[in-house]
Design a protein around this motif. Structure first.
Motif, PDB file in Angstrom:
ATOM      1  N   UNK A 109       0.111 -16.310 -43.046  1.00 52.81           N
ATOM      2  CA  UNK A 109       0.745 -16.908 -43.991  1.00 52.81           C
ATOM      3  C   UNK A 109      -0.140 -17.944 -44.717  1.00 52.81           C
ATOM      4  N   UNK A 110      -0.905 -18.614 -43.726  1.00 49.13           N
ATOM      5  CA  UNK A 110      -1.805 -19.614 -44.430  1.00 49.13           C
ATOM      6  C   UNK A 110      -2.565 -19.325 -45.427  1.00 49.13           C
ATOM      7  N   UNK A 111      -3.379 -18.097 -44.899  1.00 48.32           N
ATOM      8  CA  UNK A 111      -4.495 -17.580 -45.966  1.00 48.32           C
ATOM      9  C   UNK A 111      -3.799 -16.902 -47.093  1.00 48.32           C
ATOM     10  N   UNK A 112      -2.561 -16.285 -47.046  1.00 49.86           N
ATOM     11  CA  UNK A 112      -1.951 -15.653 -48.248  1.00 49.86           C
ATOM     12  C   UNK A 112      -1.292 -16.744 -49.236  1.00 49.86           C
ATOM     13  N   UNK A 172       7.110 -29.712 -43.380  1.00 49.39           N
ATOM     14  CA  UNK A 172       7.288 -29.747 -42.212  1.00 49.39           C
ATOM     15  C   UNK A 172       6.000 -28.647 -41.641  1.00 49.39           C
ATOM     16  N   UNK A 173       5.377 -27.962 -42.457  1.00 46.28           N
ATOM     17  CA  UNK A 173       4.070 -27.285 -41.821  1.00 46.28           C
ATOM     18  C   UNK A 173       3.051 -28.185 -41.438  1.00 46.28           C
ATOM     19  N   UNK A 203      -0.014 -24.054 -36.248  1.00 43.23           N
ATOM     20  CA  UNK A 203      -0.964 -23.847 -37.180  1.00 43.23           C
ATOM     21  C   UNK A 203      -2.458 -24.482 -36.418  1.00 43.23           C
ATOM     22  N   UNK A 204      -3.394 -23.908 -36.448  1.00 47.74           N
ATOM     23  CA  UNK A 204      -4.598 -24.485 -35.845  1.00 47.74           C
ATOM     24  C   UNK A 204      -5.068 -25.893 -36.550  1.00 47.74           C
ATOM     25  N   UNK A 217      -5.573 -31.625 -35.887  1.00 44.32           N
ATOM     26  CA  UNK A 217      -5.146 -33.005 -36.929  1.00 44.32           C
ATOM     27  C   UNK A 217      -4.754 -34.127 -35.887  1.00 44.32           C
ATOM     28  N   UNK A 218      -3.610 -33.467 -35.240  1.00 51.01           N
ATOM     29  CA  UNK A 218      -2.613 -34.424 -34.363  1.00 51.01           C
ATOM     30  C   UNK A 218      -3.210 -34.511 -33.048  1.00 51.01           C
TER      31      UNK A 218
END
Length: 326
Positions: free
Chosen positions: A102-105, A186-187, A193-194, A199-200
Motif C-alpha cells: 500500500x505504501x508504494x502504491x 494515523x498511518x 510501517x517500516x 521514526x519513533x
C-alpha cells in the motif's frame, strides 16, 4: 487564522520557514507560480503557509488516497485551509493500486496525480530534515549504495523540497503560531510501517546513544554522497559511448579499465537500456564479475517476462544480452 500580510510579529519558527522558502525560490525557481502538495499534516500546511508569505502564488494540490474513512472530508478541509492562506486549492482523488504494497502504491498514485495536475508548474513538497535522516537510515538498513543513500535532493524538476534543512518540530511550532491545527494521519503512528518504526524507535535511540545531532549528521551524509554519486555518474556517462557499441554489446576491455564504482554504473545504465528489469546491485555485481573475474562462467539472468528470460553472456570479449525461453 492569520492571513497573508496580516502578521506583524513572526515567531522564530515562522521566520525560519519563510526564509527557507525564499532562499529556495531564489536559487531554483524562475516564476512565482507554484503548486504545493498538501496532505493536511503539519509539514505541508506550514510549507503552503510559508510559500504564500514568501510571495509565491500558490495552488495547493490535496491528494485524497481514499485509504481511510472520511478521507474526502479531510481533503476538503485541507483545501479550505489552504484557500484561507490566500492561495488556490484543488482536491485530487486517486485509487492506489499495483505492486509493492500500500505504501508504494499510494506513492505512485500521488506522484502521478500531482504530475497530471501541476500544469507545467513546479511542485513543492513538505519533506523535512527528519524525513531525510529517516530515508538515509532506511537505505543503510537495506544495504543501499550511494545513489539511494544520497536520499532526497532539494530540486529535481519539477519537484522541490524547500524544507530539507528544517526540522519537523519547526513546522509544528509554525503551525501553532499561525493558529493551524494540522491533521494527524494515523498511518504516521502505525508500527506496521517500516518508516514509522525508524521514526519513533530507531532514530530516537540513535539520538540518545550518540548524544544528539544524529538527524543533522545523516542529512549531511546524504549531501556528501549526492556529490560523490553525481561525479561518478558523470564519469560513467562520459565513457559510456566507448563501452557500448551500436549493436548494444558492451566491450569488456573498456569496462575492465574502469574503477568498480564507475564500471558498475555503466553496466547498470546498459542493462536498463537493453531491457533488464530493475537491475539491482546484486545482479549488476554478477554481470561485473563477467568483466573482472572471468573463468568461463555461464550467463547471468537479468530479467524478462513469463515467456522468456534475459541473460547476459560473455563471448569474444563482449557482453551481450540475449533472450532465452523459460
Amino acid at each position: 487564522m492569520d492571513r497573508a500580510g496580516a502578521l506583524t510579529g513572526r515567531s522564530r519558527a515562522q521566520q525560519e520557514l519563510i526564509g527557507a522558502v525564499r532562499g529556495f525560490a531564489r536559487e531554483h525557481l524562475d516564476d512565482e507560480q507554484v503548486c504545493v502538495a498538501v496532505s493536511g499534516g503539519a509539514d505541508s500546511l506550514a510549507l503552503a503557509a510559508a510559500a504564500v508569505r514568501a510571495g509565491l502564488r500558490v495552488t495547493g494540490l490535496v491528494v485524497d488516497h481514499q485509504l481511510q474513512d472520511g478521507s474526502a472530508a479531510t481533503a476538503a478541509w485541507a483545501a479550505r485551509t489552504v484557500v484561507g492562506f490566500g492561495a488556490q486549492a484543488r482536491v485530487l482523488t486517486v485509487r492506489p493500486d499495483g505492486p509493492g504494497g500500500p505504501e508504494a502504491a499510494a506513492r505512485r498514485a500521488r506522484y502521478d496525480a500531482l504530475e497530471q495536475a501541476r500544469d507545467r508548474q513546479p511542485v513543492l513538497l513538505g519533506h523535512t530534515l527528519d524525513d531525510q535522516a529517516e530515508t538515509v537510515l532506511l537505505g543503510l538498513g537495506r544495504g543501499s549504495g550511494a545513489r539511494s543513500l544520497s536520499a532526497m535532493t532539494a530540486w529535481a524538476a519539477p519537484w522541490g523540497r524547500p524544507l530539507l534543512r528544517v526540522r519537523r518540530e519547526t513546522t509544528r511550532r509554525a503551525c501553532a503560531a499561525w493558529g493551524l491545527e494540522p491533521w494527524a494521519d494515523p498511518h504516521n503512528d502505525d508500527p506496521r510501517y517500516t518508516r514509522v518504526r525508524v521514526r519513533h524507535d530507531l532514530l530516537p535511540r540513535f539520538e540518545e546513544a550518540l548524544g544528539g545531532g544524529v538527524a543533522q549528521a545523516l542529512a549531511r551524509t546524504a549531501d556528501q554522497l549526492r556529490d560523490d554519486d553525481a561525479a561518478l555518474t558523470e564519469w560513467a556517462a562520459r565513457v559510456y559511448p566507448d563501452a557500448v557499441a551500436e549493436d548494444r554489446s558492451a566491450a569488456v576491455e573498456v569496462l575492465a579499465d574502469l574503477p568498480v564504482a564507475v564500471g558498475t554504473r555503466v553496466l547498470r545504465r546498459w542493462l536498463t537500456e537493453v531491457g533488464a528489469t530493475e537491475p539491482a546491485s546484486a545482479v549488476t555485481r554478477q554481470v561485473w564479475a563477467l568483466v573482472v573475474d572471468w573463468s568461463g562462467q555461464g550467463p547471468v539472468a537479468v530479467g524478462g517476462d513469463a515467456a522468456r528470460r534475459l541473460v547476459v553472456t560473455r563471448r569474444d570479449a563482449r557482453l551481450r544480452v540475449e533472450p532465452q525461453p523459460r
